[in-house]
Design a protein around this motif. Structure first.
Motif, PDB file in Angstrom:
ATOM      1  N   GLU A  87      32.676  68.144 -49.229  1.00  0.00           N
ATOM      2  CA  GLU A  87      34.130  68.664 -47.798  1.00  0.00           C
ATOM      3  C   GLU A  87      33.982  67.929 -47.467  1.00  0.00           C
ATOM      4  O   GLU A  87      33.269  67.043 -46.365  1.00  0.00           O
ATOM      5  CB  GLU A  87      34.251  70.316 -48.025  1.00  0.00           C
ATOM      6  N   ARG A  88      35.241  67.483 -46.739  1.00  0.00           N
ATOM      7  CA  ARG A  88      35.456  66.288 -45.442  1.00  0.00           C
ATOM      8  C   ARG A  88      35.806  67.769 -44.374  1.00  0.00           C
ATOM      9  O   ARG A  88      36.377  68.266 -44.137  1.00  0.00           O
ATOM     10  CB  ARG A  88      36.474  66.117 -45.582  1.00  0.00           C
ATOM     11  N   ARG A  89      34.688  67.864 -43.365  1.00  0.00           N
ATOM     12  CA  ARG A  89      34.927  68.419 -42.507  1.00  0.00           C
ATOM     13  C   ARG A  89      34.826  67.732 -40.965  1.00  0.00           C
ATOM     14  O   ARG A  89      34.237  66.544 -40.414  1.00  0.00           O
ATOM     15  CB  ARG A  89      33.340  69.839 -42.050  1.00  0.00           C
ATOM     16  N   PRO A  90      35.801  68.537 -40.120  1.00  0.00           N
ATOM     17  CA  PRO A  90      35.673  67.687 -38.830  1.00  0.00           C
ATOM     18  C   PRO A  90      34.585  67.744 -37.676  1.00  0.00           C
ATOM     19  O   PRO A  90      33.353  68.961 -38.091  1.00  0.00           O
ATOM     20  CB  PRO A  90      37.266  68.442 -38.387  1.00  0.00           C
ATOM     21  N   LEU A  91      34.384  67.020 -36.722  1.00  0.00           N
ATOM     22  CA  LEU A  91      33.123  67.000 -36.092  1.00  0.00           C
ATOM     23  C   LEU A  91      32.999  68.525 -34.889  1.00  0.00           C
ATOM     24  O   LEU A  91      34.737  68.559 -34.675  1.00  0.00           O
ATOM     25  CB  LEU A  91      32.951  66.115 -35.239  1.00  0.00           C
ATOM     26  N   ASP A  95      27.762  63.181 -43.544  1.00  0.00           N
ATOM     27  CA  ASP A  95      28.677  63.843 -44.781  1.00  0.00           C
ATOM     28  C   ASP A  95      29.915  62.599 -44.829  1.00  0.00           C
ATOM     29  O   ASP A  95      29.998  62.401 -45.933  1.00  0.00           O
ATOM     30  CB  ASP A  95      28.569  65.232 -44.468  1.00  0.00           C
ATOM     31  N   ARG A  96      30.630  62.300 -43.682  1.00  0.00           N
ATOM     32  CA  ARG A  96      31.538  61.952 -43.473  1.00  0.00           C
ATOM     33  C   ARG A  96      31.271  59.913 -43.624  1.00  0.00           C
ATOM     34  O   ARG A  96      31.967  59.309 -44.516  1.00  0.00           O
ATOM     35  CB  ARG A  96      32.089  61.413 -41.804  1.00  0.00           C
ATOM     36  N   PHE A  97      30.242  59.255 -43.284  1.00  0.00           N
ATOM     37  CA  PHE A  97      30.028  57.774 -43.994  1.00  0.00           C
ATOM     38  C   PHE A  97      29.361  57.231 -44.468  1.00  0.00           C
ATOM     39  O   PHE A  97      28.781  56.309 -45.229  1.00  0.00           O
ATOM     40  CB  PHE A  97      30.091  56.984 -42.138  1.00  0.00           C
ATOM     41  N   HIS A 139      27.570  61.045 -49.805  1.00  0.00           N
ATOM     42  CA  HIS A 139      28.273  61.426 -48.311  1.00  0.00           C
ATOM     43  C   HIS A 139      28.643  62.682 -49.431  1.00  0.00           C
ATOM     44  O   HIS A 139      28.525  63.688 -49.612  1.00  0.00           O
ATOM     45  CB  HIS A 139      30.164  60.742 -48.945  1.00  0.00           C
ATOM     46  N   TRP A 197      26.105  65.168 -39.543  1.00  0.00           N
ATOM     47  CA  TRP A 197      28.194  65.433 -40.289  1.00  0.00           C
ATOM     48  C   TRP A 197      28.316  63.915 -40.634  1.00  0.00           C
ATOM     49  O   TRP A 197      29.194  63.214 -40.918  1.00  0.00           O
ATOM     50  CB  TRP A 197      28.615  65.472 -38.735  1.00  0.00           C
ATOM     51  N   MET A 198      27.727  63.342 -39.185  1.00  0.00           N
ATOM     52  CA  MET A 198      27.995  61.847 -39.699  1.00  0.00           C
ATOM     53  C   MET A 198      27.895  60.965 -41.136  1.00  0.00           C
ATOM     54  O   MET A 198      28.389  59.959 -42.077  1.00  0.00           O
ATOM     55  CB  MET A 198      27.258  60.224 -39.301  1.00  0.00           C
TER      56      MET A 198
END
Length: 476
Positions: free
Chosen positions: A191-195, A69-71, A188, A66-67
């Motif tokens: 898609e932006r997914r929530p943690l 993908d996000r950062f 990256h 997740w990190m």
């Protein structure tokens, strides 16, 4: 950033970081008596120094995907190496056991992000036809680190202070951070997914408790009832996570990815294979030192041929997989691994060192071929937008399998050694021989999992060509 430059530097970056992590994890075990004497505590009380690192890995690995993908892979990998290096300094400066335990926990968190994020960068950089060569290079440190760790740790503690074990990471960490900033690609998520915070709590808590129980298994520091209760709690947490993950859109680990047949076989087959292989680092020093009466330094040297064979394997593996395919290689190579483990069950005081070295060379070669094959097969049918999740799931299962492997080796050894006096080399050697044969049988049985592969599975990686997907049978 030039693509060829990235392909040149990236495997070196990931391999260096992974080697630093793997070597550090095993070196510390050798230094525990010296650290305990320096800090004025008993060696047993420093068990938390080892388990805290394991807990850091258990908590950090699931969230690494997740990190990334996000950062972005570059920032997360750079941060991971920075945390690991800083924690190494704190370990070297630790004035007491509590400080050492906290620093090791931080070190585990940094190390947790290295393996899955580095592997993710490799998978996204290299096309499937080039993935095998890149992963072969990267997997070598994971194999030779645990083998060299006890030897390197013993020599460093003997000639210098135990604090040097941690300070040696600093120059490597700084160089790696500079090269990562200059040459690592920054991927990256699509898609932006929530943690998934609840999922992180459930899964990390369950794996942390389970890993800790396996780490202290057989030491009798907890009552049987307490260990059973904690085992039930960990299983309950993991079951709760599986239920939770099936009900939300963006779970921490999307277990539905295990429906991809080649990925499932790679992950499950790798887990079972490591139950046998994972016990070797525990059993071999016992055989060499208690059974054969060799000094610790010579015992460590006998582990090194395996590392040399593992490095030599990377020159041969692509041709072997291209010629025979994943199914034949994994099935027969698993049998060969079982055979080499069984051969250790015939080593005695009269066995020539040359024979032991030959067995070690075979074991290193077959193990290296096995892990390279399993780790690359995992991505054969994974879509590009699922590589981050696949890397995280694969790393999480590998971490658990390492703990299970050591526990299996400890359990089998304790079962056969029983009340055999460790001063009687003949009886000890006989008991260890039975332990090796038991691990060999466990390893051979895992070949049945790889038997479920199809002839063309993994051809996109081993032979550089796409294979038409066959329709999966629909459940009635």
């Amino acid at each position: 950033m030039n693509s060829s430059t990235v392909k040149t530097y990236l495997p070196w970056l990931v391999a260096t970081a992974l080697f630093m992590e793997q070597l550090d994890a095993t070196v510390v075990n050798t230094a525990i008596p010296s650290i305990a004497a320096s800090l004025g505590v008993t060696p047993l009380s420093l068990k938390s120094v080892v388990t805290s690192y394991i807990l850091g890995l258990a908590v950090g690995i699931p969230v690494s995907g997740w990190m990334a993908d996000r950062f972005g892979t570059r920032r997360v990998f750079l941060t991971a190496i920075g945390i690991f290096t800083l924690a190494s300094v704190l370990c070297g400066l630790a004035p007491n056991a509590s400080m050492m335990t906290a620093a090791r926990l931080l070190q585990g968190l940094g190390g947790a992000m290295m393996m899955p994020v580095g592997r993710l960068a490799i998978v996204r950089t290299f096309p499937k036809s080039e993935l095998l060569g890149a992963m072969n290079f990267v997997i070598i440190p994971a194999l030779i680190g645990p083998l060299l760790g006890p030897t390197v740790g013993g020599l460093m503690v003997h000639w210098t202070s135990w604090r040097a074990i941690f300070f040696i990471n600093v120059p490597f960490g700084l160089i790696a951070m500079y090269l990562v900033w200059r040459h690592m690609p920054d991927y990256h998520g699509d898609e932006r997914r929530p943690l998934d915070v609840l999922g992180l709590i459930l899964f990390s808590s369950g794996t942390a408790i389970l890993s800790w129980l396996l780490e202290i298994f057989g030491e009798h520091t907890l009552s049987g009832a307490t260990m059973f209760l904690m085992l039930a709690v960990s299983i309950g947490l993991l079951a709760a996570y599986a239920w939770h993950a099936s009900r939300i859109r963006f779970p921490l680990l999307r277990l539905a990815l295990l429906k991809v047949r080649t990925f499932r076989i790679s992950v499950v087959g790798g887990f079972v294979t490591r139950l046998g292989v994972g016990g070797l680092p525990f059993l071999l020093p016992l055989l060499y030192q208690l059974g054969l009466g060799l000094p610790a330094w010579q015992s460590g040297l006998l582990m090194m041929p395996s590392a040399a064979a593992a490095m030599g394997m990377k020159l041969i593996a692509p041709k072997v997989l291209a010629r025979f395919g994943y199914r034949q290689v994994l099935v027969f190579n698993t049998l060969f691994i079982g055979l080499t483990i069984a051969l250790y069950g015939m080593v005695g005081r009269n066995t020539p060192l040359a024979v032991i070295v030959c067995i070690s060379l075979m074991q290193g070669f077959f193990n290296s071929l096995q892990f390279s094959s399993m780790n690359t097969l995992a991505y054969a049918d994974i879509e590009a937008n699922d590589t981050s999740m696949a890397s995280t799931i694969s790393s999480s299962f590998q971490q658990l399998s390492m703990s299970f492997g050591l526990a299996a080796g400890s359990l089998v050894t304790a079962w056969f050694l029983g009340r055999v006096p460790q001063t009687n080399q003949v009886l000890v050697t006989g008991a260890l021989h039975h332990a090796f044969w038991a691990l060999a049988v466990m390893t051979v049985l895992s070949a049945a999992i790889f038997w479920r592969l199809r002839r063309q599975d993994g051809d996109s990686i081993s032979r550089g060509r796409a294979v038409a997907k066959e329709a999966e049978p629909v459940a009635q």
